[in-house]
Scaffold this active site. Structure first.
Site, PDB file in Angstrom:
ATOM      1  N   SER A  37       0.835  -1.204   0.000  1.00  0.00           N
ATOM      2  CA  SER A  37       0.000   0.000   0.000  1.00  0.00           C
ATOM      3  C   SER A  37       0.864   1.246   0.000  1.00  0.00           C
ATOM      4  O   SER A  37       1.969   1.254   0.558  1.00  0.00           O
ATOM      5  CB  SER A  37      -0.855  -0.019   1.273  1.00  0.00           C
TER       6      SER A  37
ATOM      7  N   TYR B 131      -1.950  -1.113  10.845  1.00  0.00           N
ATOM      8  CA  TYR B 131      -2.191  -1.692   9.517  1.00  0.00           C
ATOM      9  C   TYR B 131      -1.046  -1.322   8.571  1.00  0.00           C
ATOM     10  O   TYR B 131      -0.480  -2.170   7.888  1.00  0.00           O
ATOM     11  CB  TYR B 131      -3.540  -1.177   8.961  1.00  0.00           C
TER      12      TYR B 131
ATOM     13  N   LYS C 293       2.052  -3.672   6.552  1.00  0.00           N
ATOM     14  CA  LYS C 293       2.456  -3.644   5.135  1.00  0.00           C
ATOM     15  C   LYS C 293       3.970  -3.395   5.046  1.00  0.00           C
ATOM     16  O   LYS C 293       4.671  -4.046   4.276  1.00  0.00           O
ATOM     17  CB  LYS C 293       1.688  -2.560   4.369  1.00  0.00           C
TER      18      LYS C 293
HETATM   19  N1  UFG Z   1     -13.224  10.641   3.489  1.00  0.00           N
HETATM   20  C1  UFG Z   1     -14.268  11.457   3.847  1.00  0.00           C
HETATM   21  N2  UFG Z   1     -15.386  10.858   4.358  1.00  0.00           N
HETATM   22  C2  UFG Z   1     -15.509   9.516   4.520  1.00  0.00           C
HETATM   23  C3  UFG Z   1     -14.417   8.685   4.142  1.00  0.00           C
HETATM   24  C4  UFG Z   1     -13.292   9.293   3.641  1.00  0.00           C
HETATM   25  O1  UFG Z   1     -14.196  12.682   3.723  1.00  0.00           O
HETATM   26  O2  UFG Z   1     -16.554   9.060   5.003  1.00  0.00           O
HETATM   27  C5  UFG Z   1     -12.001  11.257   2.913  1.00  0.00           C
HETATM   28  C6  UFG Z   1     -10.750  11.027   3.726  1.00  0.00           C
HETATM   29  O3  UFG Z   1     -10.603  11.996   4.725  1.00  0.00           O
HETATM   30  C7  UFG Z   1      -9.674  11.097   2.633  1.00  0.00           C
HETATM   31  C8  UFG Z   1     -10.386  10.543   1.400  1.00  0.00           C
HETATM   32  O4  UFG Z   1     -11.784  10.668   1.664  1.00  0.00           O
HETATM   33  O5  UFG Z   1      -9.340  12.436   2.364  1.00  0.00           O
HETATM   34  C9  UFG Z   1     -10.069   9.083   1.131  1.00  0.00           C
HETATM   35  O6  UFG Z   1     -10.306   8.318   2.297  1.00  0.00           O
HETATM   36  P1  UFG Z   1     -10.330   6.714   2.275  1.00  0.00           P
HETATM   37  O7  UFG Z   1     -10.659   6.260   3.654  1.00  0.00           O
HETATM   38  O8  UFG Z   1     -11.198   6.249   1.172  1.00  0.00           O
HETATM   39  O9  UFG Z   1      -8.850   6.330   1.864  1.00  0.00           O
HETATM   40  P2  UFG Z   1      -7.467   6.646   2.610  1.00  0.00           P
HETATM   41  O10 UFG Z   1      -6.629   7.399   1.638  1.00  0.00           O
HETATM   42  O11 UFG Z   1      -7.639   7.210   3.947  1.00  0.00           O
HETATM   43  O12 UFG Z   1      -6.924   5.172   2.858  1.00  0.00           O
HETATM   44  C10 UFG Z   1      -6.603   4.329   1.785  1.00  0.00           C
HETATM   45  C11 UFG Z   1      -6.815   2.879   2.155  1.00  0.00           C
HETATM   46  C12 UFG Z   1      -5.842   2.450   3.203  1.00  0.00           C
HETATM   47  C13 UFG Z   1      -4.456   2.825   2.854  1.00  0.00           C
HETATM   48  C14 UFG Z   1      -4.350   4.257   2.462  1.00  0.00           C
HETATM   49  C15 UFG Z   1      -2.987   4.563   1.905  1.00  0.00           C
HETATM   50  O13 UFG Z   1      -8.118   2.665   2.630  1.00  0.00           O
HETATM   51  O14 UFG Z   1      -5.920   1.054   3.298  1.00  0.00           O
HETATM   52  O15 UFG Z   1      -5.295   4.556   1.445  1.00  0.00           O
HETATM   53  O16 UFG Z   1      -2.830   5.924   1.672  1.00  0.00           O
HETATM   54  F1  UFG Z   1      -3.630   2.623   3.900  1.00  0.00           F
END
Ligand code: UFG
Length: 333
Positions: free
Chosen positions: A125, A149, A153
């Site tokens: 990741s 998590y 990785k």
């Molecule tokens: N977000 C919201 N509301 C939500 C969910 C997410 O505003 O209900 C925002 C988050 O703050 C972020 C973006 O949407 O700015 C993406 O969030 P995600 O949770 O979809 O993805 P992340 O980038 O946080 O995490 C993902 C994977 C992880 C991994 C990570 C690596 O889910 O497994 O990318 O950068 F570790």
């Protein structure tokens, strides 16, 4: 053509990769304990491809069950997806994450050695880039992860590197995914999180389906063009193709190689909401909520290496991701 074992093979990325492998004439053997997926995925893969993958309902950390699988199937290569993946849960239950993700990998590597299987592609990741500055390239420093998590990785990458260093016949490919979203165009397989989704796209599709009344946008005061978090979203079908390219690469190379799988383009939360609305003719109610602890402002990939070495490039755009994700969610209604 190869016979490929996919650990976590009925999961979101595993199932799409199984489809691509079967379409390209490979054989797919799926191993999954169904902790975060269901058996009907196997039927759906068969519906899409006309070929039924072999399925073992086992825990990959179960040494005996895994050895039985290797004895019966003699896979040529492994794509290792199995592992827990919820960031927040990993903070609450760190030992469970370290035990499961590391045990699974160690048992797999020992069993591969026992049966002379020497090719492994690992589902890593972009989270391993931790505190580095985007765009991340494969030489950006890793570590500094903000949750267990992410550390699993990071640690598994190190375990695999060490194994390849010690045995020069091993071929290890580490694939660092950015943000996988979307679903197969058939609408038959996709992302089906249990409980309240942690990730943006499944949350949006559940709001669209009326399962939740609004989306919380986690922060609008980041140093980004519209203040909301920017990510490099990649269509899961493009990601699946990247695995087949990595498998082909590993056939003629030994040692460890790392590739980013992303698009190189950043999309903000608000841009994603509006793209989803346009692609599907729907309105997504949202409210601005506080920042989520541990979130970065920006994350996106430098993608040149995968293009140059794997001859792979993401082809689908945000609209494809939004349309396909919604088609899958509608199929669940
Ligand atoms: N977000 C919201 N509301 C939500 C969910 C997410 O505003 O209900 C925002 C988050 O703050 C972020 C973006 O949407 O700015 C993406 O969030 P995600 O949770 O979809 O993805 P992340 O980038 O946080 O995490 C993902 C994977 C992880 C991994 C990570 C690596 O889910 O497994 O990318 O950068 F570790």
């Amino acid at each position: 053509m190869s016979k490929v074992l996919l650990t976590g093979g009925t999961g979101f990325i595993g199932s799409h990769t199984a489809v691509k492998l079967l379409e390209q004439g490979h054989e797919a053997v799926l191993a999954d304990n169904l902790s975060n997926s269901s058996r009907d995925v196997v039927d759906r893969i068969e519906q899409i491809t006309g070929k039924r993958p072999v399925f073992y309902e086992i825990d990959v950390a179960d040494r005996q069950a895994l050895a039985d699988l290797f004895r019966k199937e003699s896979p040529d290569a492994v794509i290792h997806f199995a592992g827990y993946k919820a960031v927040g849960e990993s903070v609450a239950k760190p030992l469970m994450y370290y035990r499961n993700n590391l045990d699974t990998t160690l048992t797999l590597l020992e069993t591969m050695a026992q049966f002379d299987c020497r090719r492994i592609i690992f589902s890593s990741s972009s989270t391993v880039y931790g505190a580095s500055q985007p765009p991340f390239n494969e030489d950006s420093p890793t570590g500094g992860c903000s949750n267990p998590y992410g550390w699993t990785k990071f640690m598994i990458e190190k375990i695999l590197e060490g194994a390849a260093h010690a045995d020069e016949r091993l071929s290890v490919v580490l694939l660092r995914y950015f943000n996988p979203v979307g679903a197969h165009a058939s609408g038959l397989i996709g992302e089906k999180p249990g409980g309240i989704p942690n990730n943006l796209m499944p949350f949006i599709t559940q709001v669209a389906a009326g399962k939740r009344d609004h989306l919380n946008v986690f922060g609008n005061d980041y140093e980004t063009p519209d203040g909301t978090g920017v990510r490099d979203y990649i269509h899961v079908v493009d990601l699946a193709k990247g695995h087949v390219a990595a498998l082909n690469y590993a056939e003629s190379h030994t040692g460890t190689e790392v590739f980013n799988l992303g698009t190189g383009k950043g999309t903000s939360v608000l841009e994603m909401i509006h793209a989803f609305e346009r692609a599907n003719g729907l309105t997504i109610p949202y409210v601005i909520a506080p920042r989520r602890p541990g979130d970065l402002a920006f994350s996106f990939a430098e993608t040149r290496k995968a293009e140059a070495v794997l001859h792979w490039k993401a082809e689908k755009n945000i609209e494809d991701m939004c349309r396909d994700a919604w088609r899958f969610e509608k199929g669940l209604l």
